[in-house]
Structure formats: C-alpha cells, structure tokens
Design a protein around this motif. Structure first.
Motif, PDB file in Angstrom:
ATOM      1  N   LEU A 239       0.841  -1.194   0.046  1.00  0.00           N
ATOM      2  CA  LEU A 239      -0.137  -0.043   0.027  1.00  0.00           C
ATOM      3  C   LEU A 239       0.836   1.321   0.103  1.00  0.00           C
ATOM      4  O   LEU A 239       0.684   2.198  -0.548  1.00  0.00           O
ATOM      5  CB  LEU A 239      -0.810  -0.019   1.295  1.00  0.00           C
ATOM      6  CG  LEU A 239      -1.709   1.367   1.347  1.00  0.00           C
ATOM      7  CD1 LEU A 239      -2.699   1.412   0.338  1.00  0.00           C
ATOM      8  CD2 LEU A 239      -2.650   1.143   2.776  1.00  0.00           C
ATOM      9  N   PHE A 240       1.855   1.526   0.722  1.00  0.00           N
ATOM     10  CA  PHE A 240       2.996   2.455   0.984  1.00  0.00           C
ATOM     11  C   PHE A 240       3.599   2.555  -0.468  1.00  0.00           C
ATOM     12  O   PHE A 240       3.519   3.855  -1.049  1.00  0.00           O
ATOM     13  CB  PHE A 240       3.915   2.359   2.163  1.00  0.00           C
ATOM     14  CG  PHE A 240       4.765   3.436   2.197  1.00  0.00           C
ATOM     15  CD1 PHE A 240       4.182   4.633   3.096  1.00  0.00           C
ATOM     16  CD2 PHE A 240       6.198   3.079   1.674  1.00  0.00           C
ATOM     17  CE1 PHE A 240       5.138   5.466   3.149  1.00  0.00           C
ATOM     18  CE2 PHE A 240       6.881   4.387   1.780  1.00  0.00           C
ATOM     19  CZ  PHE A 240       6.393   5.569   2.666  1.00  0.00           C
ATOM     20  N   TRP A 241       3.980   1.595  -1.050  1.00  0.00           N
ATOM     21  CA  TRP A 241       4.656   1.761  -2.380  1.00  0.00           C
ATOM     22  C   TRP A 241       3.526   2.483  -3.412  1.00  0.00           C
ATOM     23  O   TRP A 241       4.080   3.221  -4.109  1.00  0.00           O
ATOM     24  CB  TRP A 241       5.060   0.464  -2.827  1.00  0.00           C
ATOM     25  CG  TRP A 241       5.975   0.444  -4.107  1.00  0.00           C
ATOM     26  CD1 TRP A 241       7.149   0.527  -4.131  1.00  0.00           C
ATOM     27  CD2 TRP A 241       5.505   0.252  -5.425  1.00  0.00           C
ATOM     28  NE1 TRP A 241       7.713   0.447  -5.551  1.00  0.00           N
ATOM     29  CE2 TRP A 241       6.661   0.422  -6.088  1.00  0.00           C
ATOM     30  CE3 TRP A 241       4.167   0.220  -5.952  1.00  0.00           C
ATOM     31  CZ2 TRP A 241       6.734   0.439  -7.664  1.00  0.00           C
ATOM     32  CZ3 TRP A 241       4.072   0.043  -7.553  1.00  0.00           C
ATOM     33  CH2 TRP A 241       5.227   0.385  -8.160  1.00  0.00           C
ATOM     34  N   ALA A 242       2.538   1.842  -3.468  1.00  0.00           N
ATOM     35  CA  ALA A 242       1.451   2.131  -4.419  1.00  0.00           C
ATOM     36  C   ALA A 242       1.024   3.652  -4.172  1.00  0.00           C
ATOM     37  O   ALA A 242       0.938   4.445  -5.261  1.00  0.00           O
ATOM     38  CB  ALA A 242       0.164   1.269  -4.535  1.00  0.00           C
ATOM     39  N   GLU A 270      -9.284   0.634   8.032  1.00  0.00           N
ATOM     40  CA  GLU A 270      -9.262   1.797   7.563  1.00  0.00           C
ATOM     41  C   GLU A 270      -8.417   2.810   8.038  1.00  0.00           C
ATOM     42  O   GLU A 270      -7.808   3.504   7.199  1.00  0.00           O
ATOM     43  CB  GLU A 270     -10.620   2.289   7.451  1.00  0.00           C
ATOM     44  CG  GLU A 270     -10.972   3.782   6.555  1.00  0.00           C
ATOM     45  CD  GLU A 270     -12.418   3.991   6.335  1.00  0.00           C
ATOM     46  OE1 GLU A 270     -12.636   5.093   6.137  1.00  0.00           O
ATOM     47  OE2 GLU A 270     -13.343   3.178   6.747  1.00  0.00           O
ATOM     48  N   GLN A 271      -8.319   2.733   9.423  1.00  0.00           N
ATOM     49  CA  GLN A 271      -7.346   3.820   9.871  1.00  0.00           C
ATOM     50  C   GLN A 271      -5.732   3.607   9.692  1.00  0.00           C
ATOM     51  O   GLN A 271      -5.216   4.488   9.259  1.00  0.00           O
ATOM     52  CB  GLN A 271      -7.414   3.715  11.416  1.00  0.00           C
ATOM     53  CG  GLN A 271      -6.766   4.654  12.230  1.00  0.00           C
ATOM     54  CD  GLN A 271      -7.132   4.709  13.585  1.00  0.00           C
ATOM     55  OE1 GLN A 271      -7.838   3.839  14.090  1.00  0.00           O
ATOM     56  NE2 GLN A 271      -6.168   5.474  14.347  1.00  0.00           N
ATOM     57  N   GLU A 272      -5.551   2.174   9.530  1.00  0.00           N
ATOM     58  CA  GLU A 272      -4.064   1.851   9.127  1.00  0.00           C
ATOM     59  C   GLU A 272      -3.989   2.133   7.664  1.00  0.00           C
ATOM     60  O   GLU A 272      -2.908   2.802   7.463  1.00  0.00           O
ATOM     61  CB  GLU A 272      -4.099   0.487   9.331  1.00  0.00           C
ATOM     62  CG  GLU A 272      -3.922  -0.031  10.731  1.00  0.00           C
ATOM     63  CD  GLU A 272      -3.826  -1.545  10.929  1.00  0.00           C
ATOM     64  OE1 GLU A 272      -3.322  -2.300  11.982  1.00  0.00           O
ATOM     65  OE2 GLU A 272      -4.276  -2.352   9.970  1.00  0.00           O
ATOM     66  N   ALA A 273      -4.909   2.175   6.704  1.00  0.00           N
ATOM     67  CA  ALA A 273      -4.725   2.470   5.541  1.00  0.00           C
ATOM     68  C   ALA A 273      -4.683   4.022   5.091  1.00  0.00           C
ATOM     69  O   ALA A 273      -3.630   4.490   4.373  1.00  0.00           O
ATOM     70  CB  ALA A 273      -5.936   1.720   4.653  1.00  0.00           C
ATOM     71  N   ARG A 274      -5.379   4.520   5.984  1.00  0.00           N
ATOM     72  CA  ARG A 274      -5.308   5.954   5.675  1.00  0.00           C
ATOM     73  C   ARG A 274      -4.028   6.634   6.294  1.00  0.00           C
ATOM     74  O   ARG A 274      -3.445   7.599   5.697  1.00  0.00           O
ATOM     75  CB  ARG A 274      -6.525   6.828   6.324  1.00  0.00           C
ATOM     76  CG  ARG A 274      -7.794   6.544   5.835  1.00  0.00           C
ATOM     77  CD  ARG A 274      -8.839   7.185   6.531  1.00  0.00           C
ATOM     78  NE  ARG A 274     -10.278   7.058   5.919  1.00  0.00           N
ATOM     79  CZ  ARG A 274     -10.722   7.602   4.786  1.00  0.00           C
ATOM     80  NH1 ARG A 274      -9.943   8.595   4.220  1.00  0.00           N
ATOM     81  NH2 ARG A 274     -11.988   7.357   4.424  1.00  0.00           N
ATOM     82  N   PRO A 289       7.760  13.483   8.351  1.00  0.00           N
ATOM     83  CA  PRO A 289       6.677  12.244   8.892  1.00  0.00           C
ATOM     84  C   PRO A 289       5.810  12.803  10.058  1.00  0.00           C
ATOM     85  O   PRO A 289       6.659  13.374  10.719  1.00  0.00           O
ATOM     86  CB  PRO A 289       7.285  11.013   9.050  1.00  0.00           C
ATOM     87  CG  PRO A 289       8.638  11.487   9.180  1.00  0.00           C
ATOM     88  CD  PRO A 289       8.908  12.769   8.506  1.00  0.00           C
ATOM     89  N   GLY A 290       4.600  12.473  10.051  1.00  0.00           N
ATOM     90  CA  GLY A 290       3.739  12.801  11.348  1.00  0.00           C
ATOM     91  C   GLY A 290       4.020  11.868  12.432  1.00  0.00           C
ATOM     92  O   GLY A 290       4.598  10.654  12.173  1.00  0.00           O
ATOM     93  N   PRO A 291       3.611  12.018  13.511  1.00  0.00           N
ATOM     94  CA  PRO A 291       3.471  10.950  14.806  1.00  0.00           C
ATOM     95  C   PRO A 291       3.009   9.826  14.325  1.00  0.00           C
ATOM     96  O   PRO A 291       3.199   8.662  14.832  1.00  0.00           O
ATOM     97  CB  PRO A 291       3.106  11.742  15.864  1.00  0.00           C
ATOM     98  CG  PRO A 291       2.163  12.731  15.410  1.00  0.00           C
ATOM     99  CD  PRO A 291       2.608  13.121  13.980  1.00  0.00           C
ATOM    100  N   GLU A 292       1.756   9.872  13.695  1.00  0.00           N
ATOM    101  CA  GLU A 292       0.970   8.564  13.512  1.00  0.00           C
ATOM    102  C   GLU A 292       1.827   7.581  12.567  1.00  0.00           C
ATOM    103  O   GLU A 292       1.278   6.271  12.781  1.00  0.00           O
ATOM    104  CB  GLU A 292      -0.495   8.986  12.984  1.00  0.00           C
ATOM    105  CG  GLU A 292      -0.339   9.018  11.410  1.00  0.00           C
ATOM    106  CD  GLU A 292       0.119  10.604  11.048  1.00  0.00           C
ATOM    107  OE1 GLU A 292      -0.139  11.256   9.761  1.00  0.00           O
ATOM    108  OE2 GLU A 292       0.246  11.181  11.696  1.00  0.00           O
ATOM    109  N   ASN A 293       2.784   7.864  11.764  1.00  0.00           N
ATOM    110  CA  ASN A 293       3.435   6.771  11.143  1.00  0.00           C
ATOM    111  C   ASN A 293       4.867   7.101  10.996  1.00  0.00           C
ATOM    112  O   ASN A 293       5.506   7.049   9.879  1.00  0.00           O
ATOM    113  CB  ASN A 293       2.664   6.580   9.836  1.00  0.00           C
ATOM    114  CG  ASN A 293       3.100   5.338   9.264  1.00  0.00           C
ATOM    115  OD1 ASN A 293       3.408   4.393   9.924  1.00  0.00           O
ATOM    116  ND2 ASN A 293       3.082   5.116   8.025  1.00  0.00           N
ATOM    117  N   ALA A 294       5.590   7.913  11.873  1.00  0.00           N
ATOM    118  CA  ALA A 294       6.733   8.180  12.075  1.00  0.00           C
ATOM    119  C   ALA A 294       7.731   7.258  11.613  1.00  0.00           C
ATOM    120  O   ALA A 294       8.890   7.471  10.854  1.00  0.00           O
ATOM    121  CB  ALA A 294       7.150   9.089  13.291  1.00  0.00           C
TER     122      ALA A 294
END
Length: 299
Positions: A239-242, A270-274, A289-294
């Motif tokens: 998902l990240f690559w795409a 859905e939260q993980e994907a967003r 990067p923000g704290p939710e996925n630093a």
C-alpha cells in the motif's frame, strides 16, 4: 553610554533610515552582528513560532521595515545597537547577498571560485553595490525576481561563498561591529543593486516542482490491483509503495479512496490504510513524517 557609543548608535540609525528610504527593510543589530532586540517569547518555556504577529519587537529579521517611524521605534528600543541589518528576499528589491569570505590565513579563494562558476555557467557579475567587511571579504548585492525565494546557504555554491536569501539579512554599510566597520567598496556609492544573472539565479534558487495535470479516471488501476494482490506480511508495504507512486505522478489524492478500499479488502483497517497513505503523501511532498506513522510502513 559613552559619547563614542552614542555617536555610533546615532550613525547606525542614520544609515538605517537612509537604507529604508531606498526601499530596504532594516532592523537594529548589536556589535556581534545579531539582532539587537531579544525575543519577547524567550521566557515562555516552549518553542514559539511567532514572526511578529504578537505586535511586539524582537523577532529578528521579521521586524524589518522601511517605515521611518517604525525604524526609529526599533532603534529607540535598542539604544545599544551599533549597526543595522537589511532583510533579503523582501519587496521591492528581493535582495540576494553573495558573501565572499576570507579564510583564516587572510587569503580567500572565494572570489576565484565565483569567477570559475561564472566562466563555467556563462554569466558575469554586473556592476552592483558591494560592501567590504571588516575581515576584507565582500558582500555583493543583487536583486531577484518576485516569486522566487532564494534560500540561505553556506558553502553550497562553492567553498567560502555564502548566500543570504529569504529569511536572512546582510549587515549594512556603516555598521560597526566588534571586528570593525562595514563600508561600501570604492565606486559603489552611486550604484544600485543589479539584477542577478539568470544563470546564477538557477544555481541559487530551488527548482520549481513540475505541474502535473489531474489524473484520468482510469489512472492507478494497476496500483489498486497491486494492493489487492498483497498477502499477509506485505499488505502495508504494498500500500505504501502504491501510494507513493500515485502521489509522485500527481493523482494520489484522487486515488486515495480506491487504495483505502483495496487495503481494507486485504485485511488492514481503514485507519491503518489512511495513515499509510498519509505517510506516503508527506514523503513525496518533502514534508517531515507525522507522529501517526513516523517510522514508516511496517509489514
């Protein structure tokens, strides 16, 4: 304050008012070449990003003004000021300063380095305002076009060449510092800052991000299929690559919903994907990067 100090402060104000009259925004400087007024937020115990919106002086180059009454008020608040700074990158001149340093031996190859750059990139430095620093270096004043923000840099163009651009300032001629006085070079008193040569401006200014037209409805179908084919352990990575590829090609926002639905079908929430898509958007735009996925995507 001694008589000499008062005279120095009076002359600094006079030079600053003259610069302001010519459209150059100014601030008072101390003898250390730093802004003379301390931040009004220094005792607040937390980082403050105020750039003068509070209405108080003490915001460094953000205080710079061409208004004579405001200039007098700044210097009145800092009677110890012995010089003045000229804000770069501000209208109407959008000043760019090319600072040619002198090394510790009293010699400098910075002028030769600038000459080599000029020969290699086919430009010449036009006659323009030049200021001699106490160490014997040179500040070359140039003007830039509106809408182009030249960043500050130290040694990036060549060793010994510093650039003063948007958010920076130059010490004005007539200023007195602990190391001596700044003065106009012979013959520079009757000159105006000359336009920066286009070839040099291309070296100084960051490249503009290319404009990409909005994506077609069918763009990104292959990326969605790529996410749908993910197995356990590679769902977030795919998902990240795409998402990165979609944002790099200019249709990330348009594809975000489809990528989110595809990721949910593979087992992500859905939260993980967003959060993963938002991280890809920040990475490709150059924002931190923000704290939710630093830490970036996980398997």
């Amino acid at each position: 304050m001694a008589i000499t100090d008062r005279q120095t402060a009076t002359l600094a104000l006079a030079h600053a008012l003259s610069a302001a009259e010519h459209g150059l925004p100014v601030i008072p400087l101390s003898a250390t070449k730093l802004p003379a007024l301390r931040s009004p937020h220094r005792d607040e115990g937390r980082p403050v990003s105020c750039r003068g919106a509070c209405g108080l002086p003490g915001h460094g180059v953000h205080d710079a003004t061409t208004n004579p009454a405001a200039v007098r008020a700044l210097f009145a608040a800092a009677p110890w000021a012995t010089g003045y700074g000229i804000a770069c990158g501000r209208a109407p001149h959008h000043l760019i300063g090319v600072d040619l340093d002198i090394d510790a031996t009293g010699r400098s190859d910075s002028a030769a380095a600038l000459q080599q750059l000029a020969l290699h990139h086919l430009f010449t430095i036009p006659p323009t305002v030049t200021v001699i620093t106490p160490s014997g270096g040179r500040h070359i004043w140039l003007t830039g076009p509106s809408g182009v923000a030249v960043p500050n840099s130290a040694g990036r163009l060549a060793p010994g060449i510093d650039i003063r651009g948007a958010g920076g300032y130059l010490v004005g001629p007539g200023s007195v510092t602990t190391r001596g006085a700044y003065r106009l070079a012979p013959g520079a008193a009757d000159l105006l800052p000359a336009p920066c040569p286009r070839a040099l401006l291309r070296l100084l200014a960051p490249p503009a991000r290319p404009h990409r037209p909005p994506g077609r409805p069918d763009q990104g179908r292959g990326l969605v299929r790529f996410v749908l084919a993910a197995r356990e352990g590679q769902r977030n990575t795919r998902l990240f690559w795409a998402a990165c590829r979609a944002y790099e090609h200019g249709f990330g926002d348009a594809l975000a919903a489809a990528l989110t639905r595809a990721a949910v079908r593979t087992g992500l929430t859905e939260q993980e994907a967003r959060a993963t898509i938002a991280s890809a958007a920040r990475l490709t735009s150059g924002r931190p990067p923000g704290p939710e996925n630093a830490a970036g995507p996980s398997a």
